[in-house]
Motif scaffolding. Sequence first.
Motif, PDB file in Angstrom:
ATOM      1  N   VAL A  19       0.859  -1.189   0.000  1.00  0.00           N
ATOM      2  CA  VAL A  19       0.000   0.000   0.000  1.00  0.00           C
ATOM      3  C   VAL A  19       0.894   1.238   0.000  1.00  0.00           C
ATOM      4  O   VAL A  19       1.742   1.395   0.873  1.00  0.00           O
TER       5      VAL A  19
ATOM      6  N   THR B 133       1.210   4.174   1.059  1.00  0.00           N
ATOM      7  CA  THR B 133       0.899   5.240   2.006  1.00  0.00           C
ATOM      8  C   THR B 133       1.992   6.303   2.040  1.00  0.00           C
ATOM      9  O   THR B 133       1.746   7.446   2.430  1.00  0.00           O
TER      10      THR B 133
ATOM     11  N   ALA C 255      -5.990   3.985   5.404  1.00  0.00           N
ATOM     12  CA  ALA C 255      -5.052   2.864   5.387  1.00  0.00           C
ATOM     13  C   ALA C 255      -4.344   2.730   6.732  1.00  0.00           C
ATOM     14  O   ALA C 255      -4.101   1.610   7.218  1.00  0.00           O
TER      15      ALA C 255
ATOM     16  N   HIS D 218       3.186  -1.221   4.230  1.00  0.00           N
ATOM     17  CA  HIS D 218       2.969   0.186   3.911  1.00  0.00           C
ATOM     18  C   HIS D 218       4.309   0.839   3.602  1.00  0.00           C
ATOM     19  O   HIS D 218       5.302   0.574   4.279  1.00  0.00           O
TER      20      HIS D 218
ATOM     21  N   LEU E 123     -10.773  -0.970   2.376  1.00  0.00           N
ATOM     22  CA  LEU E 123     -10.375   0.414   2.619  1.00  0.00           C
ATOM     23  C   LEU E 123     -11.551   1.368   2.443  1.00  0.00           C
ATOM     24  O   LEU E 123     -11.837   2.207   3.312  1.00  0.00           O
TER      25      LEU E 123
END
Length: 327
Positions: free
Chosen positions: A147, A149, A182, A225, A304
Motif C-alpha cells: 500500500v 501510504t 489505510a 505500507h 479500505l
Amino acid sequence: MRDQTFTINGQVNANMVSIGNGNYLALPAASPGSMAHAQPVFGIVTALPEEFAAVSVLLDDAQSPSTISGDRAQYVLGTLPSRDAQRPHEMVLTLLGDTGNTAAAESCANLIRSFPSVDTVIMCGIACGVPAPDRPERHVRVGDIAVATWGIADYDHVVERDDGRQPRQPFPLPSPLLVRLARYLEALEIRGERPWEPQIDRALTIIPAFARPDSFPAERPWVRHGLIGSADRSLRSARIRDELAATHQLIAIEMEGKGIGSAGFASGLEWFVVRGISDYGDADTTRLWRGYASVVAAAYVRALLAECQPLTPRGGHPQATGSAQRR
C-alpha cells in the motif's frame, strides 16, 4: 451483490468479460442510459485482465462493460460499501489498453473526462515485491499487499550530473483521505482485525482459478505500507531491483502508479495505489501468482473504502457528508 457467473469454455455473450486462458466472467447488462447519468466518485484503474476481473467480482451491482461517446475505453459501473450502509460509494472501473505509465496517464485522463464526478482515482493491481528475509518487518513476499501510504517514487525522473543522479522534483503526495484510512486499517490489523480477508475468500469462490498457487492455501497476506517505485521498466533482475529498493527505500516496484499520480494531480484529483505482489522482479518471474495477487489487492481496496464515509463530488476535493456508526 448480483449473481456473477465464472464460465469456462462456455458460450460467450456481450455481457461476458474475458480474463484469459479461455475463462470468462459474466456481468449483468447495463441499463439504457446508465453510463450517461452515472455519478461515480471513485475511479479504479487496472492494467491487466486478471486485475480487472478481480475488482469486477468484488463490485456490488456491477454492470457489463459499456462505452462513452468519444471514449474508446470500456467502463464497468458498480458500488462498494461505505461506512453508511444506506449510501454505498458509486464506482467506475476501467482496464488499460496497454501496461505502462503512459497508458495509465491516458486512461486516467479519459476516465475523468468521461466521468467528471470522479474525485479520486485508485490504481489496483499487481507489482513485484522487494524481499528482505533478514529484515522481517520489511520482507515483502509473493501474495502480500503493498500500500503506497508513503507515495510513489518516480525513480527514473532524474537529472544526470557528473557527481551522480538526482531526482528532478518531488512526486505528488497520495490521497490524504485514503492514507488516513489505510493507517486506520493498520491499527485494526494490530488488534487482529483484517477486514480484507473475508473479501479474498469471497472473490475466490467466484474465481477459483485465482486461488493461492502454493502448498500453503491457508496462508494470509501481510500488508506492507511504504513507498512504491514506478517507471517504465519491467524488471527481471534481482540485482537492479535491490539497487533501486536500497536507493529509494521501496517495498514494491510497478509500471503504472507514476502515470496515475501525475494525471490525477494535474487534474486536481486525489489518487492512491494498492498492489498485490505477484513476483520478485527477478529472472524467475512467471505469471503464476498474477490471479491471486490481483484478488488480494482488490480485496484490500474494498475493505479500505468500506471505512470511508460517503463522499460528495467536489471537483477533486472530496468532502464527507453525513455521519455513520462503524459497523
